[in-house]
Design a protein around this motif. Structure first.
Motif, short mmCIF file in Angstrom:
data_model
loop_
_atom_site.label_atom_id
_atom_site.label_comp_id
_atom_site.label_asym_id
_atom_site.label_seq_id
_atom_site.Cartn_x
_atom_site.Cartn_y
_atom_site.Cartn_z
N TYR A 1 6.03 -5.27 3.47
CA TYR A 1 6.25 -5.73 4.84
C TYR A 1 7.22 -4.77 5.53
CZ TYR A 1 3.93 -10.29 4.51
OH TYR A 1 3.00 -11.28 4.40
N ILE A 2 7.09 -4.67 6.84
CA ILE A 2 8.03 -3.90 7.66
C ILE A 2 8.64 -4.87 8.66
CG2 ILE A 2 8.37 -1.95 9.21
CD1 ILE A 2 7.58 -1.14 6.37
N GLU A 3 9.92 -5.13 8.50
CA GLU A 3 10.66 -6.07 9.36
C GLU A 3 9.90 -7.40 9.51
OE1 GLU A 3 11.72 -3.93 12.96
OE2 GLU A 3 13.69 -3.53 12.05
N GLY A 4 9.43 -7.92 8.39
CA GLY A 4 8.82 -9.23 8.38
C GLY A 4 7.34 -9.28 8.69
N GLU A 5 6.73 -8.14 8.99
CA GLU A 5 5.30 -8.08 9.29
C GLU A 5 4.59 -7.21 8.25
OE1 GLU A 5 3.80 -9.80 11.60
OE2 GLU A 5 5.66 -10.62 12.45
N PRO A 6 3.31 -7.53 7.93
CA PRO A 6 2.58 -6.69 6.97
C PRO A 6 2.60 -5.23 7.39
CG PRO A 6 1.35 -8.70 7.43
CD PRO A 6 2.51 -8.68 8.39
N ALA A 7 2.81 -4.36 6.42
CA ALA A 7 2.92 -2.93 6.71
C ALA A 7 1.60 -2.40 7.26
CB ALA A 7 3.30 -2.16 5.45
N PRO A 8 1.65 -1.49 8.24
CA PRO A 8 0.43 -0.90 8.79
C PRO A 8 -0.16 0.12 7.84
CG PRO A 8 2.34 0.14 9.78
CD PRO A 8 2.87 -0.96 8.90
N ALA A 9 -1.41 0.48 8.09
CA ALA A 9 -2.07 1.49 7.28
C ALA A 9 -1.44 2.86 7.52
CB ALA A 9 -3.56 1.53 7.61
N VAL A 10 -1.46 3.68 6.49
CA VAL A 10 -1.03 5.07 6.60
C VAL A 10 -2.25 5.92 6.30
CG1 VAL A 10 0.45 6.88 5.69
CG2 VAL A 10 1.35 4.57 5.97
N GLY A 11 -2.81 6.53 7.34
CA GLY A 11 -4.07 7.22 7.15
C GLY A 11 -5.12 6.20 6.76
N GLY A 12 -5.81 6.44 5.67
CA GLY A 12 -6.79 5.48 5.18
C GLY A 12 -6.24 4.57 4.11
N LEU A 13 -4.92 4.59 3.92
CA LEU A 13 -4.30 3.78 2.88
C LEU A 13 -3.92 2.42 3.43
CD1 LEU A 13 -3.13 3.70 -0.04
CD2 LEU A 13 -0.98 4.55 0.93
N PRO A 14 -4.60 1.35 3.03
CA PRO A 14 -4.29 0.01 3.56
C PRO A 14 -3.04 -0.55 2.89
CG PRO A 14 -6.07 -0.13 1.98
CD PRO A 14 -5.72 1.34 2.09
N LEU A 15 -2.05 -0.85 3.70
CA LEU A 15 -0.81 -1.41 3.17
C LEU A 15 -0.60 -2.86 3.60
CD1 LEU A 15 1.65 1.60 3.68
CD2 LEU A 15 0.27 1.02 1.68
N ASP A 16 -1.60 -3.43 4.29
CA ASP A 16 -1.46 -4.79 4.78
C ASP A 16 -1.99 -5.82 3.80
OD1 ASP A 16 -4.07 -4.05 4.98
OD2 ASP A 16 -4.41 -4.94 6.97
N ARG A 17 -2.17 -5.42 2.55
CA ARG A 17 -2.65 -6.32 1.51
C ARG A 17 -1.85 -6.08 0.23
NH1 ARG A 17 -8.47 -3.62 1.65
NH2 ARG A 17 -7.83 -3.65 3.83
N ALA A 18 -1.92 -7.03 -0.69
CA ALA A 18 -1.20 -6.87 -1.96
C ALA A 18 -1.85 -5.76 -2.79
CB ALA A 18 -1.21 -8.18 -2.73
N LEU A 19 -1.03 -4.89 -3.35
CA LEU A 19 -1.49 -3.74 -4.12
C LEU A 19 -1.23 -3.98 -5.60
CD1 LEU A 19 -0.01 -0.93 -1.83
CD2 LEU A 19 -2.37 -1.80 -1.83
N ILE A 20 -2.23 -3.74 -6.41
CA ILE A 20 -2.06 -3.84 -7.86
C ILE A 20 -1.70 -2.46 -8.41
CG2 ILE A 20 -3.64 -5.78 -8.05
CD1 ILE A 20 -5.77 -3.83 -9.08
N PRO A 21 -1.07 -2.39 -9.60
CA PRO A 21 -0.63 -1.08 -10.12
C PRO A 21 -1.81 -0.17 -10.43
CG PRO A 21 -0.38 -2.80 -11.77
CD PRO A 21 -0.71 -3.50 -10.49
N ASP A 22 -1.56 1.12 -10.34
CA ASP A 22 -2.55 2.14 -10.68
C ASP A 22 -1.89 3.11 -11.66
OD1 ASP A 22 -4.45 4.09 -10.90
OD2 ASP A 22 -4.81 4.30 -8.74
N LEU A 23 -2.06 2.85 -12.95
CA LEU A 23 -1.42 3.67 -13.97
C LEU A 23 -2.07 5.04 -14.10
CD1 LEU A 23 -0.79 0.99 -16.74
CD2 LEU A 23 0.53 1.49 -14.68
N SER A 24 -3.29 5.18 -13.56
CA SER A 24 -3.96 6.48 -13.65
C SER A 24 -3.26 7.56 -12.84
CB SER A 24 -5.42 6.34 -13.16
OG SER A 24 -5.47 6.15 -11.75
N LEU A 25 -2.37 7.16 -11.94
CA LEU A 25 -1.67 8.16 -11.12
C LEU A 25 -0.72 9.01 -11.95
CD1 LEU A 25 -0.98 6.10 -7.89
CD2 LEU A 25 -2.82 7.71 -8.35
N ALA A 26 -0.45 8.61 -13.17
CA ALA A 26 0.32 9.48 -14.07
C ALA A 26 -0.47 10.71 -14.45
CB ALA A 26 0.74 8.72 -15.32
N GLU A 27 -1.81 10.66 -14.28
CA GLU A 27 -2.65 11.83 -14.54
C GLU A 27 -3.06 12.52 -13.24
OE1 GLU A 27 -3.80 8.71 -16.18
OE2 GLU A 27 -2.35 9.31 -17.70
#
Length: 307
Positions: A278-304
């Motif tokens: 959230y940003i100041e109490g509101e769901p975070a906006p998208a950054v480019g094509g990255l949706p931040l307005d929903r709950a994100l689950i972990p992505d362990l593959s990013l270590a590779e």
């Protein structure tokens, strides 16, 4: 049981009352002995301890070491407690010499790390240290030490039972940051202390926000403030200042790595399955094509670096 690839330092602090729970003879049962068998209590939101003992009786003619291990691996009777041990774990061998109990466990123990490893080590140590002849517990996996563990031989004084309202909790954590080349994430293993006025997620996020210690790149944009962090029904909600969004790279891949550094870190905490920004109490906006307005689950593959 949560997953993670590499284990951390075990918590180190003095137990209240100066030692493990004592073995007790069951009243009126001359052929049985009562023991406390320890399991994880972190799933109990109203509890004040990281681990809790459950009473079990064993016949006096049974060797208590393999018998107690069998009870540990069977899991708790109480619905408030959970087993800290991975499925399929076995006791391969054990030896007791001069007060040191050596437990050699099967390969599944390698899967433990962070809080999971801390809890498993604590439950083993507290369960077996109550035996009069056991002063410390030494754990190996298929005959080999866990090389990433700073303390190999654990005694009652190395385990902190409570971490709730009464006293701080020292624990090992895995914090995710950018590699120096910016192409992938990497884990930094650190020991932190949760103070009495912090929740577990608050303590972990505060440690992560301080930045890495081992040459990795921080992932909290400069000037960002963490306004609040809460956990409910498996979702950790993090409320941030506008500088967080403003400081993320416009490149979607680079932004995703910085975002998931926080998500993966928080999802290392027992009970956290996803992170909502959230940003100041509101769901975070998208950054480019990255949706931040929903709950994100972990992505362990990013270590590779495979985002």
């Amino acid at each position: 049981m949560k997953r993670r690839g590499t284990a951390l330092l075990l918590c180190a602090a003095l137990m209240a009352a100066g030692g493990c729970a004592a073995r007790q003879d069951s009243a009126g049962k001359g052929e049985e002995t009562e023991y406390l068998v320890y399991y994880s209590a972190l799933s109990d939101q109203r509890g004040e301890s990281a681990v809790e003992g459950e009473r079990h009786t064993l016949p006096q003619d049974q060797d208590p070491v393999p018998s107690l291990m069998e009870v540990l691996l069977e899991g708790p009777d109480s619905a408030r407690l959970t087993s800290p041990f991975p499925d399929g774990l076995q006791l391969l061998d054990w030896q007791l010499e001069e007060g040191r109990l050596h437990l050699d466990l099967s390969e599944q123990y390698y899967s433990l790390s962070g809080v999971d490893l801390t809890l498993a080590d604590a439950c083993l140590t507290l369960t077996f240290c109550q035996l009069e002849e056991v002063e410390s517990v030494y754990v190996t996996v298929e005959g080999r030490e866990l090389s990433y563990r700073a303390v190999q031989q654990l005694s009652a004084g190395d385990i902190l039972l409570s971490g709730g309202a009464d006293e701080p909790l020292a624990m090992g954590v895995e914090l995710w940051y950018l590699r120096p080349d910016g192409q992938a994430l990497e884990v930094e293993r650190r020991q932190i202390v949760k103070t009495v006025d912090q929740t577990l997620v608050q303590a972990v996020l505060a440690a992560w926000a301080e930045g890495p210690e081992d040459g990795l790149t921080p992932c909290l944009p400069e000037g960002s403030q963490i306004r609040d962090v809460t956990l409910q029904d498996g979702v950790c909600t993090v409320d941030l200042s506008p500088e967080y969004i403003q400081g993320l790279p416009q490149n979607e891949t680079a932004a995703a790595l910085m975002v998931y550094a926080m998500v993966n870190t928080l999802c290392e905490v027992d009970g956290v399955e996803a992170v909502q920004l959230y940003i100041e109490g509101e769901p975070a906006p998208a950054v480019g094509g990255l949706p931040l307005d929903r709950a994100l689950i972990p992505d362990l593959s990013l270590a590779e670096g495979s985002y």
